[in-house]
Design a protein around this motif. Structure first.
Motif, PDB file in Angstrom:
ATOM      1  N   ILE A 120       0.854  -1.185   0.000  1.00 36.37           N
ATOM      2  CA  ILE A 120       0.000   0.000   0.000  1.00 36.37           C
ATOM      3  C   ILE A 120       0.891   1.235   0.000  1.00 36.37           C
ATOM      4  CG2 ILE A 120      -1.728   1.329   1.276  1.00 36.37           C
ATOM      5  CD1 ILE A 120      -2.750  -1.251   2.453  1.00 36.37           C
ATOM      6  N   PHE A 121       0.657   2.108  -0.981  1.00 38.38           N
ATOM      7  CA  PHE A 121       1.377   3.373  -1.074  1.00 38.38           C
ATOM      8  C   PHE A 121       0.378   4.505  -0.824  1.00 38.38           C
ATOM      9  CE2 PHE A 121       3.384   0.287  -3.767  1.00 38.38           C
ATOM     10  CZ  PHE A 121       4.754   0.481  -3.647  1.00 38.38           C
ATOM     11  N   THR A 122       0.675   5.402   0.094  1.00 38.07           N
ATOM     12  CA  THR A 122      -0.204   6.525   0.395  1.00 38.07           C
ATOM     13  C   THR A 122       0.229   7.749  -0.389  1.00 38.07           C
ATOM     14  OG1 THR A 122      -0.591   5.699   2.636  1.00 38.07           O
ATOM     15  CG2 THR A 122      -1.144   8.001   2.218  1.00 38.07           C
ATOM     16  N   ARG A 123      -0.752   8.395  -1.036  1.00 36.84           N
ATOM     17  CA  ARG A 123      -0.493   9.623  -1.784  1.00 36.84           C
ATOM     18  C   ARG A 123      -1.136  10.796  -1.045  1.00 36.84           C
ATOM     19  NH1 ARG A 123       2.939   7.476  -3.360  1.00 36.84           N
ATOM     20  NH2 ARG A 123       3.581   6.779  -5.424  1.00 36.84           N
ATOM     21  N   VAL A 124      -0.308  11.623  -0.438  1.00 36.50           N
ATOM     22  CA  VAL A 124      -0.786  12.778   0.315  1.00 36.50           C
ATOM     23  C   VAL A 124      -1.175  13.877  -0.672  1.00 36.50           C
ATOM     24  CG1 VAL A 124      -0.180  14.525   2.023  1.00 36.50           C
ATOM     25  CG2 VAL A 124       0.723  12.195   2.236  1.00 36.50           C
ATOM     26  N   ARG A 125      -2.412  14.398  -0.526  1.00 42.11           N
ATOM     27  CA  ARG A 125      -2.878  15.413  -1.460  1.00 42.11           C
ATOM     28  C   ARG A 125      -3.297  16.712  -0.761  1.00 42.11           C
ATOM     29  NH1 ARG A 125      -6.486  15.294  -4.881  1.00 42.11           N
ATOM     30  NH2 ARG A 125      -5.200  16.003  -6.601  1.00 42.11           N
ATOM     31  N   ARG A 126      -4.278  16.662   0.141  1.00 36.92           N
ATOM     32  CA  ARG A 126      -4.790  17.903   0.728  1.00 36.92           C
ATOM     33  C   ARG A 126      -4.631  17.960   2.242  1.00 36.92           C
ATOM     34  NH1 ARG A 126      -9.158  16.730  -3.108  1.00 36.92           N
ATOM     35  NH2 ARG A 126      -8.920  18.127  -4.888  1.00 36.92           N
ATOM     36  N   HIS A 127      -3.893  17.050   2.793  1.00 33.48           N
ATOM     37  CA  HIS A 127      -3.801  16.989   4.249  1.00 33.48           C
ATOM     38  C   HIS A 127      -2.489  16.312   4.604  1.00 33.48           C
ATOM     39  CE1 HIS A 127      -4.845  16.166   8.419  1.00 33.48           C
ATOM     40  NE2 HIS A 127      -5.969  16.821   8.272  1.00 33.48           N
ATOM     41  N   ALA A 128      -1.818  16.803   5.632  1.00 32.27           N
ATOM     42  CA  ALA A 128      -0.579  16.172   6.078  1.00 32.27           C
ATOM     43  C   ALA A 128      -0.892  14.805   6.679  1.00 32.27           C
ATOM     44  CB  ALA A 128       0.119  17.053   7.114  1.00 32.27           C
ATOM     45  N   ILE A 129      -0.273  13.765   6.153  1.00 30.08           N
ATOM     46  CA  ILE A 129      -0.500  12.392   6.609  1.00 30.08           C
ATOM     47  C   ILE A 129       0.814  11.847   7.163  1.00 30.08           C
ATOM     48  CG2 ILE A 129      -1.251  10.080   5.974  1.00 30.08           C
ATOM     49  CD1 ILE A 129      -3.451  12.143   5.686  1.00 30.08           C
ATOM     50  N   PRO A 130       0.950  11.772   8.494  1.00 30.32           N
ATOM     51  CA  PRO A 130       2.217  11.281   9.066  1.00 30.32           C
ATOM     52  C   PRO A 130       2.562   9.858   8.617  1.00 30.32           C
ATOM     53  CG  PRO A 130       0.888  12.372  10.746  1.00 30.32           C
ATOM     54  CD  PRO A 130       0.013  12.227   9.544  1.00 30.32           C
ATOM     55  N   ALA A 131       1.552   8.975   8.572  1.00 35.12           N
ATOM     56  CA  ALA A 131       1.809   7.564   8.260  1.00 35.12           C
ATOM     57  C   ALA A 131       1.689   7.329   6.762  1.00 35.12           C
ATOM     58  CB  ALA A 131       0.833   6.670   9.025  1.00 35.12           C
ATOM     59  N   SER A 132       2.602   7.886   5.999  1.00 34.98           N
ATOM     60  CA  SER A 132       2.503   7.809   4.546  1.00 34.98           C
ATOM     61  C   SER A 132       3.557   6.903   3.902  1.00 34.98           C
ATOM     62  CB  SER A 132       2.604   9.217   3.939  1.00 34.98           C
ATOM     63  OG  SER A 132       3.827   9.844   4.308  1.00 34.98           O
ATOM     64  N   LYS A 133       4.287   6.155   4.717  1.00 32.78           N
ATOM     65  CA  LYS A 133       5.293   5.255   4.158  1.00 32.78           C
ATOM     66  C   LYS A 133       4.621   4.012   3.563  1.00 32.78           C
ATOM     67  CE  LYS A 133       9.053   6.607   7.273  1.00 32.78           C
ATOM     68  NZ  LYS A 133      10.040   6.129   8.293  1.00 32.78           N
ATOM     69  N   MET A 134       5.325   3.363   2.637  1.00 36.25           N
ATOM     70  CA  MET A 134       4.796   2.142   2.027  1.00 36.25           C
ATOM     71  C   MET A 134       4.642   1.042   3.076  1.00 36.25           C
ATOM     72  SD  MET A 134       6.436  -0.322  -0.907  1.00 36.25           S
ATOM     73  CE  MET A 134       7.425  -1.256   0.264  1.00 36.25           C
ATOM     74  N   ARG A 135       3.545   0.265   2.952  1.00 39.61           N
ATOM     75  CA  ARG A 135       3.320  -0.891   3.819  1.00 39.61           C
ATOM     76  C   ARG A 135       3.258  -2.147   2.958  1.00 39.61           C
ATOM     77  NH1 ARG A 135       0.445   3.311   5.675  1.00 39.61           N
ATOM     78  NH2 ARG A 135       0.231   3.652   7.913  1.00 39.61           N
ATOM     79  N   VAL A 136       3.770  -3.229   3.490  1.00 39.95           N
ATOM     80  CA  VAL A 136       3.609  -4.540   2.846  1.00 39.95           C
ATOM     81  C   VAL A 136       2.744  -5.381   3.772  1.00 39.95           C
ATOM     82  CG1 VAL A 136       4.722  -6.606   1.980  1.00 39.95           C
ATOM     83  CG2 VAL A 136       5.811  -4.388   1.655  1.00 39.95           C
ATOM     84  N   ILE A 137       1.616  -5.878   3.253  1.00 35.92           N
ATOM     85  CA  ILE A 137       0.612  -6.590   4.040  1.00 35.92           C
ATOM     86  C   ILE A 137       0.599  -8.050   3.638  1.00 35.92           C
ATOM     87  CG2 ILE A 137      -1.807  -6.649   4.735  1.00 35.92           C
ATOM     88  CD1 ILE A 137      -0.287  -3.987   5.331  1.00 35.92           C
ATOM     89  N   GLU A 138       0.518  -8.934   4.633  1.00 39.45           N
ATOM     90  CA  GLU A 138       0.356 -10.373   4.376  1.00 39.45           C
ATOM     91  C   GLU A 138      -0.884 -10.874   5.119  1.00 39.45           C
ATOM     92  OE1 GLU A 138       3.701 -13.241   4.201  1.00 39.45           O
ATOM     93  OE2 GLU A 138       2.706 -14.210   5.892  1.00 39.45           O
ATOM     94  N   LEU A 139      -1.799 -11.482   4.383  1.00 38.24           N
ATOM     95  CA  LEU A 139      -3.003 -12.053   4.985  1.00 38.24           C
ATOM     96  C   LEU A 139      -2.804 -13.556   5.164  1.00 38.24           C
ATOM     97  CD1 LEU A 139      -5.814 -10.304   2.904  1.00 38.24           C
ATOM     98  CD2 LEU A 139      -4.861  -9.617   5.104  1.00 38.24           C
ATOM     99  N   VAL A 140      -3.004 -14.009   6.393  1.00 37.45           N
ATOM    100  CA  VAL A 140      -2.874 -15.437   6.714  1.00 37.45           C
ATOM    101  C   VAL A 140      -4.176 -15.898   7.312  1.00 37.45           C
ATOM    102  CG1 VAL A 140      -1.620 -17.187   8.005  1.00 37.45           C
ATOM    103  CG2 VAL A 140      -0.392 -15.177   7.109  1.00 37.45           C
ATOM    104  N   GLU A 141      -4.814 -16.880   6.700  1.00 36.02           N
ATOM    105  CA  GLU A 141      -6.083 -17.395   7.210  1.00 36.02           C
ATOM    106  C   GLU A 141      -5.825 -18.678   7.981  1.00 36.02           C
ATOM    107  OE1 GLU A 141     -10.690 -18.054   5.799  1.00 36.02           O
ATOM    108  OE2 GLU A 141      -9.133 -17.654   4.330  1.00 36.02           O
ATOM    109  N   GLU A 142      -6.341 -18.710   9.205  1.00 41.81           N
ATOM    110  CA  GLU A 142      -6.130 -19.878  10.068  1.00 41.81           C
ATOM    111  C   GLU A 142      -7.396 -20.707  10.125  1.00 41.81           C
ATOM    112  OE1 GLU A 142      -4.903 -18.394  13.827  1.00 41.81           O
ATOM    113  OE2 GLU A 142      -2.964 -17.687  13.117  1.00 41.81           O
TER     114      GLU A 142
END
Length: 249
Positions: free
Chosen positions: A227-249
């Motif tokens: 997930i890449f966040t694109r800041v446009r009209r508001h300062a977003i502190p948590a805007s770094k890229m995230r890598v998500i893994e879904l694990v179903e148990e």
């Protein structure tokens, strides 16, 4: 005498801490089959239960999902599986669904019906999936490349937030086909207008913050996406890229 401190901006109120402000129009974009619907369902369950989203606290509240792509049975299946992951019972949660009901942007009767539910439920989070399926059709249809489409989306989303200012809207948009072949570095250098299908006004008028989803792998391998966040009209502190893994148990 007034000083600059008298005009200091208010501290942001967040739906998802340091990521999605309340009263904000967020747009997520990805090629087809890149987990947009799953991500929207995960957000819905977390907000309805007050569970953190990727480590970020949330403002708990009711959720309204308007989905014109996913049949209700499939949508409920996603929601029920995520509920199990947070030890919640789906039927006990304030998650309300309008699946395949014919909602279209710019259609007066469709907006009146939606606004009735927004006013009644006062949702904290509204998920609209997807922009492409919600384009006005028929005699006075509007294509995704129409220069007026951005204004139509802007007016409808603004009307929703005016009725319920303490909510955040997450609108799902389809990305251009070439996005599936981009590397992480390529995506980091692209703006939302270059990613989202259709006229540039879609992003310009209807998106306060953007997120770009990049699929990495899926079943039978672990399901992973970034997930890449694109800041446009508001300062977003948590805007770094995230890598998500879904694990179903």
């Amino acid at each position: 005498m007034k000083t600059v401190l008298d005009f200091a901006p208010e501290v942001s109120k967040w739906l998802v801490d340091d990521w999605f402000p309340l009263g904000h129009r967020v747009m997520d974009a990805a090629p087809e089959g890149s987990f947009k619907t799953m991500l929207g369902c995960w957000f819905a369950v977390c907000i309805a239960t007050g569970s953190p989203i990727f480590g970020h606290g949330v403002t708990q509240g009711a959720v309204l999902i308007v989905d014109e792509e996913t049949p209700s049975a499939s949508l409920d299946n996603h929601l029920e599986r995520f509920c199990q992951g947070v030890n919640a019972k789906f039927n006990d949660l304030p998650i309300y669904r309008m699946s395949m009901t014919g909602f279209r942007f710019g259609r007066k009767t469709a907006m009146q019906e939606l606004m009735k539910w927004v006013d009644l439920l006062k949702p904290t989070f509204i998920r609209l999936d997807s922009l492409l399926a919600m384009l006005p059709s028929g005699r006075f249809g509007v294509s995704e490349n129409d220069s007026h489409l951005g204004e139509i989306i802007r007016d409808d989303l603004t009307a929703i937030i005016n009725v319920n200012p303490n909510c955040t809207i997450l609108l799902s948009a389809h990305a251009k086909k070439f996005v599936a072949d981009l590397t992480f570095d390529d995506i980091k250098d692209r703006e939302m207008q270059a990613i989202v299908r259709g006229h540039s006004s879609i992003v310009g008028e209807g998106c306060d913050t953007g997120i770009i989803i990049k699929k990495i792998s899926e079943y039978p391998k672990p399901t992973r996406f970034s997930i890449f966040t694109r800041v446009r009209r508001h300062a977003i502190p948590a805007s770094k890229m995230r890598v998500i893994e879904l694990v179903e148990e």
